[in-house]
Design a protein around this motif. Structure first.
Motif, PDB file in Angstrom:
ATOM      1  N   VAL A 106       0.823  -1.207   0.000  1.00  0.00           N
ATOM      2  CA  VAL A 106       0.000   0.000   0.000  1.00  0.00           C
ATOM      3  C   VAL A 106       0.861   1.263   0.000  1.00  0.00           C
ATOM      4  CG1 VAL A 106      -1.958  -1.118   1.094  1.00  0.00           C
ATOM      5  CG2 VAL A 106      -0.220  -0.023   2.514  1.00  0.00           C
ATOM      6  N   MET A 107       2.150   1.105  -0.241  1.00  0.00           N
ATOM      7  CA  MET A 107       3.024   2.273  -0.293  1.00  0.00           C
ATOM      8  C   MET A 107       2.743   3.074  -1.558  1.00  0.00           C
ATOM      9  SD  MET A 107       4.635   2.149   2.494  1.00  0.00           S
ATOM     10  CE  MET A 107       5.950   3.319   2.350  1.00  0.00           C
ATOM     11  N   CYS A 108       2.931   4.368  -1.456  1.00  0.00           N
ATOM     12  CA  CYS A 108       2.736   5.270  -2.581  1.00  0.00           C
ATOM     13  C   CYS A 108       3.659   4.863  -3.730  1.00  0.00           C
ATOM     14  CB  CYS A 108       3.030   6.706  -2.139  1.00  0.00           C
ATOM     15  SG  CYS A 108       3.020   7.895  -3.483  1.00  0.00           S
ATOM     16  N   HIS A 109       3.097   4.702  -4.907  1.00  0.00           N
ATOM     17  CA  HIS A 109       3.893   4.308  -6.065  1.00  0.00           C
ATOM     18  C   HIS A 109       4.662   5.473  -6.677  1.00  0.00           C
ATOM     19  CE1 HIS A 109       1.516   0.685  -5.736  1.00  0.00           C
ATOM     20  NE2 HIS A 109       2.331   0.126  -6.602  1.00  0.00           N
ATOM     21  N   CYS A 110       4.368   6.693  -6.213  1.00  0.00           N
ATOM     22  CA  CYS A 110       5.056   7.863  -6.761  1.00  0.00           C
ATOM     23  C   CYS A 110       6.288   8.228  -5.936  1.00  0.00           C
ATOM     24  CB  CYS A 110       4.092   9.042  -6.839  1.00  0.00           C
ATOM     25  SG  CYS A 110       2.740   8.746  -7.984  1.00  0.00           S
ATOM     26  N   CYS A 111       6.107   8.403  -4.623  1.00  0.00           N
ATOM     27  CA  CYS A 111       7.251   8.788  -3.783  1.00  0.00           C
ATOM     28  C   CYS A 111       7.900   7.582  -3.108  1.00  0.00           C
ATOM     29  CB  CYS A 111       6.824   9.812  -2.735  1.00  0.00           C
ATOM     30  SG  CYS A 111       5.793   9.141  -1.410  1.00  0.00           S
ATOM     31  N   LYS A 112       7.165   6.479  -3.000  1.00  0.00           N
ATOM     32  CA  LYS A 112       7.640   5.221  -2.404  1.00  0.00           C
ATOM     33  C   LYS A 112       8.107   5.373  -0.953  1.00  0.00           C
ATOM     34  CE  LYS A 112       9.015   3.392  -6.908  1.00  0.00           C
ATOM     35  NZ  LYS A 112       7.703   3.342  -7.369  1.00  0.00           N
ATOM     36  N   ARG A 113       7.561   6.400  -0.240  1.00  0.00           N
ATOM     37  CA  ARG A 113       7.999   6.620   1.135  1.00  0.00           C
ATOM     38  C   ARG A 113       6.879   6.483   2.152  1.00  0.00           C
ATOM     39  NH1 ARG A 113      11.051  12.198   0.771  1.00  0.00           N
ATOM     40  NH2 ARG A 113       9.243  12.574   2.045  1.00  0.00           N
ATOM     41  N   PHE A 114       5.633   6.736   1.744  1.00  0.00           N
ATOM     42  CA  PHE A 114       4.522   6.725   2.686  1.00  0.00           C
ATOM     43  C   PHE A 114       3.382   5.882   2.151  1.00  0.00           C
ATOM     44  CE2 PHE A 114       6.756  10.773   3.223  1.00  0.00           C
ATOM     45  CZ  PHE A 114       7.060  10.715   4.576  1.00  0.00           C
ATOM     46  N   ALA A 115       2.487   5.499   3.064  1.00  0.00           N
ATOM     47  CA  ALA A 115       1.304   4.739   2.658  1.00  0.00           C
ATOM     48  C   ALA A 115       0.406   5.616   1.791  1.00  0.00           C
ATOM     49  CB  ALA A 115       0.533   4.263   3.886  1.00  0.00           C
TER      50      ALA A 115
END
Length: 197
Positions: free
Chosen positions: A21-30
């Motif tokens: 469920v991690m952000c596919h754009c920044c890959k740092r946050f849910a």
């Protein structure tokens, strides 16, 4: 809409359709609705880059609802409408990233959002019917518990296509359903009307 988006992302992850469920754009946050349209560094510049009253505005919202309520207090109606179209554009772009695409730059997203909003506003314009009557036909509402269907067609020669539309009204004359669709190029309006049937 955004809450549904977030639930879909989490359900896709739970079903192992998405890896996580991690952000596919920044890959740092849910990926939450708030993160998707406001907190993510990959999309932050979209709204802030076009809506002046959002520049240098910091907010500590707990969820998208908090953000939306804050925006309703802070923005004029037209700015809020633009923000919502931008949010829709951002979600479409994020979906493209999930499926192998890439995020477009904020200027492009802003331009497309403004174009969509202008198109919507132009479509909402009310046209005043002329007093001239092309015939003696007068529309009458259907009887109680009945509906009336009206359809029409048009030819758009410059776009090499036709268009079809239909509207359903109840006995009070209220619109209960409507639709429009782009059709193939035809040579005349008579031909288009035959296709509309």
């Amino acid at each position: 809409m955004l809450l549904e988006y977030w639930l879909i992302i989490h359900n896709l992850a739970k079903c192992k359709i998405l890896d996580d469920v991690m952000c596919h754009c920044c890959k740092r946050f849910a990926e939450t609705p708030l993160h998707a349209v406001w907190d993510c560094g990959a999309t932050q510049d979209v709204s802030v880059g076009s809506i002046t009253s959002l520049q240098n505005w910091s907010t500590c919202c707990h969820d998208f609802r908090d953000l939306f309520e804050s925006l309703m207090d802070r923005l004029q109606k037209e700015e809020l409408e633009l923000f919502l179209v931008q949010a829709w554009q951002i979600l479409n772009q994020r979906n493209a990233v999930i499926h192998g695409g890439h995020l477009r730059e904020p200027g492009w997203l802003n331009k497309r959002a403004e174009e969509f909003l202008d198109e919507y506003r132009n479509a909402q314009m009310v046209f005043t019917p002329s007093n001239e009557s092309s015939g003696s036909c007068i529309w009458r509402a259907p009887l109680a518990e009945e509906f009336k269907l009206k359809f029409d067609a048009a030819v758009f020669s410059n776009q090499h296509c036709s268009g079809f539309g239909a509207i359903v009204r109840n006995s009070s004359g209220e619109v209960t359903a409507g639709m429009s669709v782009k059709g193939p190029y035809v040579n005349s309006s008579k031909e288009a009307e035959v296709l509309a049937c």
